[in-house]
Motif scaffolding. Structure first.
Motif, PDB file in Angstrom:
ATOM      1  N   ARG A 215       0.830  -1.209   0.000  1.00 65.02           N
ATOM      2  CA  ARG A 215       0.000   0.000   0.000  1.00 65.02           C
ATOM      3  C   ARG A 215       0.865   1.260   0.000  1.00 65.02           C
ATOM      4  NH1 ARG A 215      -5.254  -1.421   3.772  1.00 65.02           N
ATOM      5  NH2 ARG A 215      -5.943  -3.203   2.524  1.00 65.02           N
ATOM      6  N   ILE A 216       1.992   1.224   0.719  1.00 65.44           N
ATOM      7  CA  ILE A 216       2.897   2.386   0.703  1.00 65.44           C
ATOM      8  C   ILE A 216       3.391   2.615  -0.726  1.00 65.44           C
ATOM      9  CG2 ILE A 216       5.207   3.180   1.407  1.00 65.44           C
ATOM     10  CD1 ILE A 216       4.657   2.062   4.178  1.00 65.44           C
ATOM     11  N   ASP A 217       3.720   1.535  -1.417  1.00 62.72           N
ATOM     12  CA  ASP A 217       4.170   1.671  -2.810  1.00 62.72           C
ATOM     13  C   ASP A 217       3.069   2.278  -3.675  1.00 62.72           C
ATOM     14  OD1 ASP A 217       6.573   0.624  -2.087  1.00 62.72           O
ATOM     15  OD2 ASP A 217       6.140  -1.416  -2.797  1.00 62.72           O
ATOM     16  N   GLY A 218       1.843   1.874  -3.402  1.00 61.21           N
ATOM     17  CA  GLY A 218       0.704   2.398  -4.161  1.00 61.21           C
ATOM     18  C   GLY A 218       0.494   3.883  -3.918  1.00 61.21           C
ATOM     19  N   VAL A 219       0.772   4.328  -2.702  1.00 56.11           N
ATOM     20  CA  VAL A 219       0.649   5.751  -2.382  1.00 56.11           C
ATOM     21  C   VAL A 219       1.840   6.512  -2.978  1.00 56.11           C
ATOM     22  CG1 VAL A 219       0.634   7.429  -0.487  1.00 56.11           C
ATOM     23  CG2 VAL A 219      -0.679   5.323  -0.275  1.00 56.11           C
ATOM     24  N   GLY A 224       1.916  13.292  -5.466  1.00 56.32           N
ATOM     25  CA  GLY A 224       2.074  14.550  -6.209  1.00 56.32           C
ATOM     26  C   GLY A 224       1.603  14.471  -7.645  1.00 56.32           C
ATOM     27  N   SER A 225       1.172  13.297  -8.100  1.00 58.92           N
ATOM     28  CA  SER A 225       0.786  13.241  -9.513  1.00 58.92           C
ATOM     29  C   SER A 225      -0.684  13.597  -9.705  1.00 58.92           C
ATOM     30  CB  SER A 225       1.137  11.899 -10.133  1.00 58.92           C
ATOM     31  OG  SER A 225       0.665  10.860  -9.363  1.00 58.92           O
ATOM     32  N   ARG A 226      -1.010  13.939 -10.922  1.00 62.69           N
ATOM     33  CA  ARG A 226      -2.364  14.381 -11.276  1.00 62.69           C
ATOM     34  C   ARG A 226      -2.837  13.600 -12.495  1.00 62.69           C
ATOM     35  NH1 ARG A 226      -1.543  16.322  -7.172  1.00 62.69           N
ATOM     36  NH2 ARG A 226      -1.710  18.456  -6.437  1.00 62.69           N
ATOM     37  N   LEU A 267      -1.495  10.339 -16.825  1.00 62.09           N
ATOM     38  CA  LEU A 267      -1.042  10.482 -15.444  1.00 62.09           C
ATOM     39  C   LEU A 267       0.233  11.329 -15.497  1.00 62.09           C
ATOM     40  CD1 LEU A 267      -1.672   9.442 -12.563  1.00 62.09           C
ATOM     41  CD2 LEU A 267      -0.017   7.634 -12.980  1.00 62.09           C
ATOM     42  N   CYS A 268       0.173  12.529 -14.929  1.00 60.37           N
ATOM     43  CA  CYS A 268       1.334  13.431 -14.984  1.00 60.37           C
ATOM     44  C   CYS A 268       2.019  13.436 -13.629  1.00 60.37           C
ATOM     45  CB  CYS A 268       0.891  14.837 -15.355  1.00 60.37           C
ATOM     46  SG  CYS A 268       0.090  14.883 -16.964  1.00 60.37           S
ATOM     47  N   ARG A 286      -9.849  20.536 -25.306  1.00 63.89           N
ATOM     48  CA  ARG A 286     -11.045  21.156 -24.739  1.00 63.89           C
ATOM     49  C   ARG A 286     -11.420  20.395 -23.467  1.00 63.89           C
ATOM     50  NH1 ARG A 286     -12.847  19.059 -29.429  1.00 63.89           N
ATOM     51  NH2 ARG A 286     -14.439  17.866 -28.332  1.00 63.89           N
ATOM     52  N   GLU A 287     -12.270  21.006 -22.652  1.00 62.98           N
ATOM     53  CA  GLU A 287     -12.823  20.313 -21.465  1.00 62.98           C
ATOM     54  C   GLU A 287     -11.714  19.652 -20.647  1.00 62.98           C
ATOM     55  OE1 GLU A 287     -16.088  20.344 -20.672  1.00 62.98           O
ATOM     56  OE2 GLU A 287     -16.604  21.490 -22.458  1.00 62.98           O
ATOM     57  N   LEU A 288     -10.762  20.467 -20.191  1.00 60.08           N
ATOM     58  CA  LEU A 288      -9.639  19.902 -19.431  1.00 60.08           C
ATOM     59  C   LEU A 288     -10.019  19.753 -17.960  1.00 60.08           C
ATOM     60  CD1 LEU A 288      -8.319  21.978 -21.737  1.00 60.08           C
ATOM     61  CD2 LEU A 288      -6.238  21.096 -20.711  1.00 60.08           C
ATOM     62  N   PHE A 289      -9.696  18.613 -17.403  1.00 67.91           N
ATOM     63  CA  PHE A 289      -9.908  18.376 -15.967  1.00 67.91           C
ATOM     64  C   PHE A 289      -8.606  17.859 -15.361  1.00 67.91           C
ATOM     65  CE2 PHE A 289     -14.200  18.059 -17.606  1.00 67.91           C
ATOM     66  CZ  PHE A 289     -14.931  18.762 -16.662  1.00 67.91           C
ATOM     67  N   VAL A 290      -8.241  18.399 -14.201  1.00 65.58           N
ATOM     68  CA  VAL A 290      -7.052  17.919 -13.498  1.00 65.58           C
ATOM     69  C   VAL A 290      -7.525  17.330 -12.169  1.00 65.58           C
ATOM     70  CG1 VAL A 290      -4.845  18.552 -12.480  1.00 65.58           C
ATOM     71  CG2 VAL A 290      -5.643  19.726 -14.541  1.00 65.58           C
ATOM     72  N   LEU A 291      -7.275  16.038 -11.966  1.00 70.88           N
ATOM     73  CA  LEU A 291      -7.764  15.362 -10.766  1.00 70.88           C
ATOM     74  C   LEU A 291      -6.604  14.858  -9.905  1.00 70.88           C
ATOM     75  CD1 LEU A 291     -10.414  13.099 -12.534  1.00 70.88           C
ATOM     76  CD2 LEU A 291     -10.748  15.384 -11.638  1.00 70.88           C
ATOM     77  N   PRO A 292      -6.717  14.990  -8.590  1.00 70.38           N
ATOM     78  CA  PRO A 292      -5.670  14.407  -7.731  1.00 70.38           C
ATOM     79  C   PRO A 292      -5.744  12.889  -7.769  1.00 70.38           C
ATOM     80  CG  PRO A 292      -7.468  15.248  -6.401  1.00 70.38           C
ATOM     81  CD  PRO A 292      -7.804  15.590  -7.823  1.00 70.38           C
ATOM     82  N   VAL A 293      -4.619  12.229  -7.579  1.00 70.34           N
ATOM     83  CA  VAL A 293      -4.596  10.762  -7.584  1.00 70.34           C
ATOM     84  C   VAL A 293      -4.219  10.304  -6.179  1.00 70.34           C
ATOM     85  CG1 VAL A 293      -3.571   8.719  -8.641  1.00 70.34           C
ATOM     86  CG2 VAL A 293      -3.849  10.802  -9.978  1.00 70.34           C
TER      87      VAL A 293
END
Ligand code: PRT
Ligand code: ZN
Length: 298
Positions: A215-219, A224-226, A267-268, A286-293
């Motif tokens: 799970r730590i690896d998954g986090v 910091g990525s989006r 995934l940035c 168009r229609e850009l969305f930036v979501l936290p991961v």
């Protein structure tokens, strides 16, 4: 090694690492109920409990087997190791670098004094709370200097006249500036690490350790990525991908009922600022969305 069926992790009770530790454990899906005396946190779901202590006590608690794992600054682990007799078998292992609590252990001199290289440290008195790490570094650099061990307020030693230089943790550098000191050498780069005994328990706790590491690896993978979502004409995709920070491998999906139009998701690794988004938009998005991961599982 003590037989236990629940995993016990030692974390800093109050200090710089406490909050990020709890945040990490929360992201790992672990929740706790604190004991009345504030020394224990009982795990509510997984068989994992916390012991809340001073950071300096964490390596010792693991060596004694009182705790199975711990979260502590690399500086604390390294100071303990540097103080061990040479050729002693390591008793602890670093399981993961957790990426928070970043700082460096540095040598700093009064701003007014000249510094042309390590030879300038020859014969000086250097105050520190990390005598073993400093002594090792001085020996490696063939510098003969006096190590003055202090348990705190190291940065004021030169002004008090009890030392000529210091070796202390630096993060922003503001403390050094406030004390008219300047950083001249980095002895160690540090961040919080997950540590355990060199031989991990092989009983019921093993499963909880493996689950936690996964799970730590998954986090960590997505820290910091989006996730960027956008729509565009298929012919604009190449230009948009060039405008993306880093080199993500985006997924491009055909949009139903809209020939030539696609949905792109990438995934940035870094935060996407307004300027980057505007550049991506100019490339035809168009229609850009930036979501936290929050987490990822491969
Ligand atoms: O009570 P307990 O013993 O548990 O806590 P503590 O006072 O020993 O530790 P704490 O909470 O100060 O730090 C815990 C860990 O955080 C350290 O062991 C480091 O791994 C890490 N860390 C990260 C830092 C810093 N950044 C830091 N800036 N530890 C200390 N500092 C101090 C430094 O000693 C100096 O006094 O902050 C000052 C410098 O900061 P800047 O930003 O002015 O450069
Ligand atoms: Zn401490």
């Amino acid at each position: 090694m003590n037989q236990r069926d629940r995993l016990r992790i030692a974390v800093q009770r109050s200090g710089r690492l406490s909050e990020p530790c709890f945040e990490l454990l929360d992201r790992c899906g672990l929740s706790f109920r604190r004991s009345r005396d504030g020394l224990f946190c009982f795990g509510e779901g997984e068989p994992v409990d916390l012991l809340l202590v001073r950071d300096d006590d964490i390596p010792g608690l693991i060596r004694q087997g009182a705790c199975d794992l711990g979260i502590v600054g690399r500086n604390v682990v390294a100071e303990g190791e540097a103080g061990e007799p040479a050729r002693a078998a390591p008793t602890l292992q670093i399981l993961r670098d957790l990426g928070f609590g970043r700082c460096r252990l540095s040598i700093a001199m009064p701003q007014a004094s000249a510094y042309g290289g390590v030879a300038a440290l020859q014969g000086l008195r250097i105050a520190t709370s990390y005598p073993s790490l400093l002594r090792t570094w001085l020996d490696e650099h063939a510098v003969n200097a006096e190590v003055v061990t202090l348990s705190g307020s190291v940065e004021i030693a030169p002004r008090l006249g009890t030392a000529d230089a210091i070796c202390d943790l630096v993060q922003s550098g503001a403390t050094l500036v406030a004390n008219q000191l300047r950083e001249v050498e980095v002895v160690l780069e540090s961040s919080a690490v997950l540590i355990g005994p060199s031989v991990l328990p092989s009983d019921d706790r093993r499963g909880a350790i493996e689950l936690l590491l996964k799970r730590i690896d998954g986090v960590s993978r997505v820290r910091g990525s989006r996730l960027l979502l956008l729509q565009a004409a298929r012919e604009a995709v190449e230009g948009i991908v060039r405008a993306l920070p880093g080199s993500p491998h985006p997924m491009v999906l055909q949009m139903d009922g809209q020939p030539g139009q696609v949905m792109l998701q990438a995934l940035c690794a870094d935060e996407l600022g307004w300027r980057q988004l505007e550049a991506i938009q100019r490339a035809g998005a168009r229609e850009l969305f930036v979501l936290p991961v929050e987490r990822a599982l491969a």
